[in-house]
Design an enzyme around this catalytic site. Structure first.
Site, PDB file in Angstrom:
ATOM      1  N   TYR A  29      10.918   6.840  10.344  1.00 12.67           N
ATOM      2  CA  TYR A  29      12.151   6.044  10.312  1.00 12.67           C
ATOM      3  C   TYR A  29      12.843   6.336   8.999  1.00 12.67           C
ATOM      4  CZ  TYR A  29       9.313   3.282   7.170  1.00 12.67           C
ATOM      5  OH  TYR A  29       8.531   2.908   6.116  1.00 12.67           O
ATOM      6  N   ASP A  96       6.672   1.215  -2.021  1.00  9.67           N
ATOM      7  CA  ASP A  96       5.977   2.271  -2.770  1.00  9.67           C
ATOM      8  C   ASP A  96       5.880   1.975  -4.268  1.00  9.67           C
ATOM      9  OD1 ASP A  96       5.661   3.516  -0.389  1.00  9.67           O
ATOM     10  OD2 ASP A  96       6.980   5.214  -0.796  1.00  9.67           O
ATOM     11  N   LYS A 168      -0.090  -1.693  -4.040  1.00  8.55           N
ATOM     12  CA  LYS A 168      -0.125  -1.147  -2.683  1.00  8.55           C
ATOM     13  C   LYS A 168      -1.390  -0.311  -2.576  1.00  8.55           C
ATOM     14  CE  LYS A 168       2.665   1.363   0.700  1.00  8.55           C
ATOM     15  NZ  LYS A 168       3.982   1.963   0.996  1.00  8.55           N
ATOM     16  N   GLU A 288     -17.010   5.124 -23.521  1.00  5.07           N
ATOM     17  CA  GLU A 288     -16.544   6.409 -22.954  1.00  5.07           C
ATOM     18  C   GLU A 288     -15.824   7.274 -23.995  1.00  5.07           C
ATOM     19  OE1 GLU A 288     -17.002   8.978 -20.334  1.00  5.07           O
ATOM     20  OE2 GLU A 288     -17.356   7.001 -19.452  1.00  5.07           O
TER      21      GLU A 288
HETATM   22  N1  LIG Z   1       7.053   0.575   3.317  1.00  4.15           N
HETATM   23  C1  LIG Z   1       8.017   0.966   2.480  1.00  4.15           C
HETATM   24  O1  LIG Z   1       8.817   0.161   2.004  1.00  4.15           O
HETATM   25  C2  LIG Z   1       8.056   2.410   2.053  1.00  4.15           C
HETATM   26  C3  LIG Z   1       9.454   2.982   2.190  1.00  4.15           C
HETATM   27  C4  LIG Z   1       9.924   3.750   0.982  1.00  4.15           C
HETATM   28  N2  LIG Z   1       9.108   4.886   0.704  1.00  4.15           N
HETATM   29  C5  LIG Z   1      10.078   2.822  -0.198  1.00  4.15           C
HETATM   30  O2  LIG Z   1       9.189   2.600  -0.982  1.00  4.15           O
HETATM   31  O3  LIG Z   1      11.136   2.276  -0.332  1.00  4.15           O
END
Ligand SMILES: NC(=O)CC[C@H](N)C(=O)O
Length: 331
Positions: A29, A96, A168, A288
């Site tokens: 989409y 994102d 995410k 580390e």
């Molecule tokens: N699920 C999303 O919103 C990803 C759509 C797009 N790549 C963005 O981050 O805007």
């Protein structure tokens, strides 16, 4: 109607404003297509919760957002939050980089009023689209008095998450937004159920203020992996970046041939922030790598992309590494 709280929806794009060719398209989409007024008109239930109005700030997929966009958005949120006729603010956003914007807002906007960042994993045209409920939840939380003073929040998949901790974690499921420390609560049928509160500094207790930030310094991320060369670090250092966030392996470990390169970068005046590419856990100072000796900062539990946001914000005030490390513990 006059008694309903006033909520402003600032729309920036993303899948929540996405449209596909058929209802079967959940992954194929175009993001950032539907204007905010159409999103609001498509959800008449909102008018029972709040007096809602929309503003289209951007119409983009969030991977394309820039520091300039971040400043524009945060300044608009700050200005609105000072208005007596605004009780809460919702930002619709691509998922994102949603966590980056949400963290930036919680670090820099001084208000106790609820600010909610929300997106969706499926476009509104898809079967079982999640945007409508996520947005309904966001407006409900933005309109509630009990959400005040909790910092910027994210409402996805019935959960209320804190902007600082949420990330995410999966790209094709509706339960994409998770935090290793757990959600703050849930929303069911428009009612908030709280179970915990954030302990890190945010909004009203933050020493940073978007009203006095005019630019963000260049802070870039380099990734750790087997056989990694120093090419990216060398190029960033040459380009004059103010800080490099090293997304190391495991405990924030750094390859033996990269250690002297980062030491040299630090000696040249560029800040080095040691983080990890693993999704959970946290980096421990002087475990580390000898951070005291090298004068590096550790990113605590922040993922590299959030460590970058905090570094940019912190550098607007100080480049003292002791101060920067304090900021990483406190925010
Ligand atoms: N699920 C999303 O919103 C990803 C759509 C797009 N790549 C963005 O981050 O805007």
């Amino acid at each position: 109607q006059a008694a309903l709280p006033n909520v402003v929806i600032l729309a920036t794009g993303g899948t929540i404003a996405g449209a596909g060719a058929s209802a079967a398209n959940s992954a194929t989409y175009s993001a950032a297509k539907v204007p905010v007024d159409k999103l609001i008109a498509g959800l008449p239930e909102l008018s029972k919760v709040a007096s809602v109005r929309g503003e289209q700030v951007f119409q983009v997929a969030s991977e394309s957002l820039t520091n300039e966009n971040l400043l524009t958005l945060a300044k608009r949120v700050s200005a609105l939050s000072k208005q007596a006729d605004v009780d809460g603010i919702v930002i619709t956003h691509g998922t994102d980089t949603l966590e980056e914007t949400a963290y930036f807002l919680t670090l820099t906007v001084h208000t106790p009023k609820p600010i909610i960042v929300v997106g969706s994993m499926r476009p509104s045209t898809a079967i079982s689209a999640d945007g409508a409920l996520n947005l309904y939840d966001a407006v409900n939380v933005a309109a509630s008095k009990d959400a005040a003073g909790r910092g910027v929040l994210v409402t996805m998949n019935d959960e209320i998450q804190t902007a600082r901790d949420v990330s995410k974690t999966v790209n094709i499921k509706t339960e994409a937004f998770k935090s290793q420390w757990g959600p703050l609560g849930m929303i069911v049928e428009g009612r908030n159920y709280w179970f915990r509160a954030p302990v890190k500094r945010h909004t009203m207790q933050s020493e940073f203020d978007i009203d006095s930030i005019t630019a963000l310094p260049a802070v870039e991320i380099v990734y750790g992996y087997q056989s990694v060369p120093s090419t990216a670090i060398d190029a960033f250092a040459k380009s004059g970046v103010k800080a490099i966030v090293h997304a190391g392996t495991g405990n924030g470990s750094v390859a033996d041939r990269i250690v002297p390169v980062l030491q040299k970068v630090r000696s040249g005046g560029t800040l080095v922030v040691r983080s990890s590419r693993v999704p959970d856990g946290f980096v421990i100072r002087n475990a580390e790598q000898p951070d005291d000796k090298y004068d590096w900062v550790v990113a605590h539990d922040l993922r590299p992309q959030k460590a970058r946001i905090l570094t940019m914000v912190a550098l607007t005030k100080t480049n003292d590494t002791k101060e920067l490390q304090r900021i990483f513990w406190e925010y």
